[in-house]
Design an enzyme around this catalytic site. Structure first.
Site, PDB file in Angstrom:
ATOM      1  CD  GLU A  57      -1.748  -2.211   1.389  1.00 41.32           C
ATOM      2  OE1 GLU A  57      -0.706  -2.530   1.681  1.00 41.32           O
ATOM      3  OE2 GLU A  57      -2.675  -3.332   0.759  1.00 41.32           O
ATOM      4  CG  HIS A 126     -10.576  -7.258   6.366  1.00 43.13           C
ATOM      5  ND1 HIS A 126      -9.845  -7.987   7.076  1.00 43.13           N
ATOM      6  CD2 HIS A 126     -10.450  -7.437   4.924  1.00 43.13           C
ATOM      7  CE1 HIS A 126      -8.689  -8.879   6.479  1.00 43.13           C
ATOM      8  NE2 HIS A 126      -8.861  -8.067   5.560  1.00 43.13           N
TER       9      HIS A 126
END
Lengths: 325, 323
Positions: A57, A126
């Site tokens: 990321e 998440h």
């Protein structure tokens, strides 16, 4: 049209007119995107304009910044804000600051998109919401997309803007249906009045707007009062003008948000209202937010950790009664 | 390299060293504040890298004053930035570590160790996409080769076959930590070997640095993908002004300084290019004057206006949308 299709169309239409627009992220090319937002674009525009990245990321955002410096207009997709945390150095130290630190010599026309929030039993790594961290960073435009029409117009505008924009989507909204008015332009930085009403201003954004709308008929029935529902849309900058107009009319403020209550984004809205419009308020503001716990896996606990339509009704009705409504 | 270029490199190295000593003096006087990372000892690398990689984009970390000047930014605007003045490269909002000038394709000072490497990768992607022949050079210290951004960047640059030159300035220390105490390698190019071609060069030798980087640049132009060059160098001062550098022995510093890049370049000019003493003195005087002018300019320049505080948070177009 579905929310994800509206986002797809915004990307597709801008890519068609400007060959400098490229997309990068995990699974965004051949695979079509984890939430199918980039579906079909790889076949249409090819691998040079849809760069499948490794699971890294920091590099996805860092590379997008370099692409923007190099003259492209990148759109970076991150799978969720929970993974965006790995890119926070790039987002905050680079994306948000290069324009300022270079005294305007560097501009970063780029978008970073990701969903956030509770989906269904994905557990804490998440499921979190971190808009409060991003919206507080000077230099980032932060948009929160709750609505299909807004999704299309706001993303399109974000891609064409010369500033770095964070577009926050919600895990549960990708298959939401709605209409897009292609002929009517919108200002992505302006809050959206979802429903008008004279007595209570309910401010929300992202998926909570839908939960609020589900709760409103019961609130209105039980209290015998009218709610005005505002979708903030832009979390930085905040459209205080629209909020002020509504509060001057209703005198009562409720903020509904999914993130954790402590230091959550709604505290900014309420502190602004108290500082700027104290004598306009007829009741102490009410904040309905997520609990201060990591989002748990178990469905019962998960739902207990965030606002739901039932809880929104109960909290607002109790508050309304305590405040003489 | 021809005589003219050799003289220019010598001039810039001398200018760089004088500039840094002057910055140090003005830091002591209180004209400059914050962090100040001096380049003294590393001039061969900073100057020759800019002269060899004359086209294309450059991304660097901090310790960039000399690089910025060798890249073409005026000593005046760099010194004024150190002084925090309105006439500085970044109008006083960046300081010593943040010197950017896109008109010279210089995206200098990044103060997050390794943080600029993913940006250099992205820019190299853009250049390849645009079909540009020019590559990108990313400059970083040995300390940066231990962070995640470095390995992610090696991986993506290699997977995408990007025209990216990784230039590692190995001065042996990450601030005060000896590099071998935190990594198993003396040579950091070991880390890049699985991904790309690597080269080594004596970073105290301006001619060698120039030749090595010209070769690396050609490799980029020929489409061979990323390349890693490790230059072994030595910084004479501490990491920044707040570091006395006491972790290095006198002997170590003596050996370092016996390799002085400016002395060596001077010798090259005299022996290989038959430059006489008078010409050398002229170059040195010119460098001295450039630094004096830079300081005079910085001292005479105004502080930024208070309105500057809210300038450049967003770019012009968007600010209009917001208001």
């Amino acid at each position: 049209m579905l929310y994800r299709e509206a986002l797809n169309r915004a990307i597709d239409e801008t890519m068609a007119i400007d060959s400098n627009i490229v997309v990068l992220g995990e699974d965004i090319g051949r695979y079509g995107g984890s939430y199918r937002v980039t579906e079909g674009l790889f076949a249409k525009y090819g691998e040079k304009r849809l760069m499948d990245t490794p699971i890294a990321e920091m590099s996805i955002v860092g590379n997008a910044i370099g692409m923007a410096i190099g003259g492209l207009r990148p759109i970076a997709e991150l799978m969720t804000v929970n993974f965006a945390l790995l890119a926070f150095d790039q987002i905050i130290n680079h994306m948000a600051k290069l324009h300022y630190m270079s005294a305007g010599k560097i501009t970063l026309p780029m978008v970073v998109r990701f969903p956030q929030g509770v989906s269904k039993q994905l557990a804490s790594q998440h499921s979190e919401s971190y808009e409060q961290m991003l919206a507080s960073v000077p230099g980032l435009i932060v948009l929160a997309v709750s609505d299909v029409n807004y999704a299309y117009h706001a993303l399109k505008k974000a891609i064409l803007m010369d500033d770095p924009v964070i577009v926050i989507e919600h895990e549960l909204l990708y298959n939401k249906k709605g209409n897009v008015d292609f002929d009517r332009d919108i200002d992505p930085l302006k809050a959206r009045i979802v429903k008008e009403g004279d007595d209570i201003t309910i401010v929300s954004y992202l998926k909570m707007v839908d939960d609020v709308m589900e709760a409103v008929p019961q609130i209105e029935e039980k209290l015998g009062k009218q709610c005005e529902v505002i979708d903030l849309c832009a979390l930085n900058p905040i459209d205080y003008q629209t909020l002020a107009l509504s509060l001057k009319k209703t005198g009562r403020l409720v903020v509904v948000e999914e993130d954790h209550k402590k230091g959550g984004f709604g505290s900014q809205v309420i502190s602004w209202a108290v500082e700027e419009l104290f004598y306009t308020l007829d009741a102490s503001p009410l904040r309905i937010a997520g609990e201060d716990v990591p989002i748990p896996y178990n469905r019962k606990l998960e739902l207990a950790s965030i606002p739901t339509p039932d809880k929104i009704v109960a909290r607002i009705v109790t508050w309304g009664e305590q405040n003489g409504l | 390299m021809n005589k003219l270029l050799a003289e220019e490199i010598y001039y810039l190295m001398v200018l760089g060293r004088k500039f840094e000593f002057s910055a140090k003096e003005h830091y002591m006087k209180g004209d400059i504040s914050g962090f100040l990372h001096l380049d003294i000892g590393q001039e061969a690398l900073s100057v020759s890298a800019m002269k060899a990689f004359d086209r294309g984009d450059v991304f660097s970390g901090y310790r960039v004053h000399v690089m910025a000047i060798a890249r073409g930014l005026s000593p005046k605007s760099v010194m004024a930035e150190l002084f925090g003045k309105a006439t500085g490269v970044s109008r006083g909002k960046g300081g010593s570590m943040h010197l950017y000038d896109p008109s010279h394709f210089f995206y200098g000072g990044d103060a997050i160790v390794g943080g600029h490497l993913p940006n250099a990768v992205g820019c190299a992607y853009a250049r390849k996409y645009q079909g540009s022949e020019e590559g990108v050079m990313a400059i970083f210290g040995d300390g940066a080769t231990n962070c995640g951004a470095f390995f992610e960047s090696l991986n993506i640059a290699s997977a995408q076959n990007l025209p990216l030159l990784f230039l590692c300035e190995n001065n042996g220390y990450a601030i005060g930590t000896k590099i071998t105490s935190v990594t198993p390698f003396l040579k950091q190019s070991k880390k890049a070997e699985p991904y790309m071609r690597t080269m080594e060069v004596d970073g105290m030798d301006a001619v060698a640095v120039y030749d090595a980087l010209k070769e690396a640049q050609k490799s980029l132009h020929d489409g061979h993908g990323p390349i890693f060059v490790e230059a072994f160098t030595c910084r004479y001062e501490g990491h920044s002004m707040s570091d006395p550098g006491s972790y290095r022995t006198q002997l170590e510093m003596q050996i370092c300084k016996s390799q002085d890049p400016i002395d060596r370049m001077k010798k090259v000019l005299i022996e290989q290019y038959q430059v006489d003493t008078a010409s050398l003195e002229t170059l040195e005087d010119r460098a001295e004057r450039a630094v004096e002018e830079a300081v005079d300019f910085a001292l005479a320049s105004p502080e930024p206006d208070e309105a500057e505080l809210y300038q450049n948070i967003f770019c012009q177009g968007c600010a209009n949308v917001i208001s």
